[in-house]
Design a protein around this motif. Structure first.
Motif, mmCIF file in Angstrom:
data_model
loop_
_atom_site.group_PDB
_atom_site.id
_atom_site.type_symbol
_atom_site.label_atom_id
_atom_site.label_comp_id
_atom_site.label_asym_id
_atom_site.label_seq_id
_atom_site.Cartn_x
_atom_site.Cartn_y
_atom_site.Cartn_z
ATOM 1 N N THR A 1 40.699 42.633 47.302
ATOM 2 C CA THR A 1 41.732 43.877 47.431
ATOM 3 C C THR A 1 42.597 43.423 48.630
ATOM 4 O O THR A 1 42.316 42.567 49.495
ATOM 5 C CB THR A 1 40.612 45.101 47.922
ATOM 6 O OG1 THR A 1 40.170 44.865 49.172
ATOM 7 C CG2 THR A 1 39.639 45.349 46.852
ATOM 8 N N HIS B 1 35.999 47.181 43.520
ATOM 9 C CA HIS B 1 36.751 46.341 42.727
ATOM 10 C C HIS B 1 36.331 45.348 42.016
ATOM 11 O O HIS B 1 36.683 45.020 40.795
ATOM 12 C CB HIS B 1 37.818 45.807 43.898
ATOM 13 C CG HIS B 1 39.129 44.916 43.112
ATOM 14 N ND1 HIS B 1 40.087 45.543 42.357
ATOM 15 C CD2 HIS B 1 39.312 43.686 43.021
ATOM 16 C CE1 HIS B 1 40.887 44.466 41.910
ATOM 17 N NE2 HIS B 1 40.382 43.333 42.242
ATOM 18 N N GLU C 1 34.916 46.841 38.960
ATOM 19 C CA GLU C 1 35.915 47.170 37.972
ATOM 20 C C GLU C 1 36.609 45.823 37.275
ATOM 21 O O GLU C 1 36.630 45.738 36.255
ATOM 22 C CB GLU C 1 37.036 47.645 38.803
ATOM 23 C CG GLU C 1 36.747 49.092 39.177
ATOM 24 C CD GLU C 1 38.000 49.638 40.257
ATOM 25 O OE1 GLU C 1 38.954 48.957 40.340
ATOM 26 O OE2 GLU C 1 37.815 50.838 40.431
ATOM 27 N N SER C 2 36.240 44.561 37.905
ATOM 28 C CA SER C 2 36.725 43.574 37.580
ATOM 29 C C SER C 2 35.836 42.944 36.293
ATOM 30 O O SER C 2 36.233 42.102 35.423
ATOM 31 C CB SER C 2 36.832 42.487 38.722
ATOM 32 O OG SER C 2 37.587 42.719 39.683
#
Length: 273
Positions: free
Chosen positions: A115, A182, A185-186
């Motif tokens: 991020t 994140h 989500e990846s």
């Protein structure tokens, strides 16, 4: 690199030595070697003269020259040259062209999955004397690299992360929570695979340090392994070296938690923050 290797093949097929090729374009034999190893740019007049010397047909020379001109164009990262270390330029180029990226990271989240806040925290530690503007430029470069994963022809990215990576507090709890979110989500990206190497595994063959393996869609381009240290980096392309790292990655992928478990593991670790 592909064109350099092709130049070498054409020279050898024509039975021309380094010294003979060098005399044709009035340079040293070392320059010819460096052209073939992609250590210098391909000067178009040199390329044309060498190809004629090697007996290449005119139409093929035109195609080769067109590709050489394309290869000589600066990559998108050229505008970041003020904050891009010389030894890392090759990495960004290889990353951009790879069809498969496999890696082991024992210290930090891989750059392609960071991020902005996590990347900024790392840059402040790594470059404590740089201005806020330069830190922001370095972070922006890292984020631009991440565009690679959302492209239609994105490479397969298979990362094995040591559990330490997920527990080391970079930037504080809030930054780490967002970073793990994140990562979760990846996992929805079709070509991203993440495995976690648990502490409980104990010693494992990759514990010596981080390394990245690149595979390409060009038959002329060999697999390449990248490693780095405080002073720079090393790139390996000899088959015997690459195979050593690939065997380690294969063993580690068996020792690490299965990909199917990664989402649950990340969720559990996030709750602890």
């Amino acid at each position: 690199m592909v064109l350099g290797k092709r130049l070498r093949q054409l020279r050898e097929q024509a039975g021309v030595s380094f010294e003979e090729a060098a005399r044709v374009i009035e340079v040293t034999p070392l320059t010819v070697r460096r052209m073939e190893k992609a250590e210098v740019g391909l000067r178009i007049p040199y390329v044309k003269e060498l190809l004629r010397t090697y007996g290449v047909a005119a139409a093929e020379i035109d195609d080769f020259v067109a590709m050489a001109r394309e290869a000589n164009k600066p990559g998108w990262w050229y505008s970041y040259r003020d904050v891009l270390p010389e030894w890392f330029k090759a990495y960004v180029s290889l990353e951009s062209e790879a069809s498969v990226i496999r890696l082991y990271e024992p210290h930090y989240i891989p750059g392609l999955l960071q991020t902005p806040e996590y990347a900024t925290a790392l840059m402040r530690v790594g470059f404590p004397n740089e201005s806020k503007e330069d830190i922001a430029r370095r972070v922006d470069l890292r984020l631009r690299r991440q565009d690679l994963l959302s492209k239609p022809d994105a490479p397969v990215m298979w990362a094995i992360l040591d559990e330490t990576v997920l527990r080391r507090p970079v930037g504080g709890a809030e930054v780490m929570r967002a970073q793990i979110d994140h990562l979760i989500e990846s996992l929805d990206l079709p070509k991203v695979r993440i495995q976690v190497m648990r502490f409980s595994v104990g010693a494992h063959p990759g514990a010596y340090g981080p390394f990245h393996h690149f595979r390409f869609g060009f038959s002329e381009l060999p697999d390449i392994v990248y490693t780095e240290n405080l002073a720079g980096s090393v790139y390996y392309d000899r088959p015997e070296d690459v195979v050593t790292y690939l065997e380690v990655l294969d063993r580690m992928s068996v020792q690490a938690e299965p990909v199917a478990r990664t989402r649950d593991i990340l969720g559990e670790l996030r709750k602890e923050l």
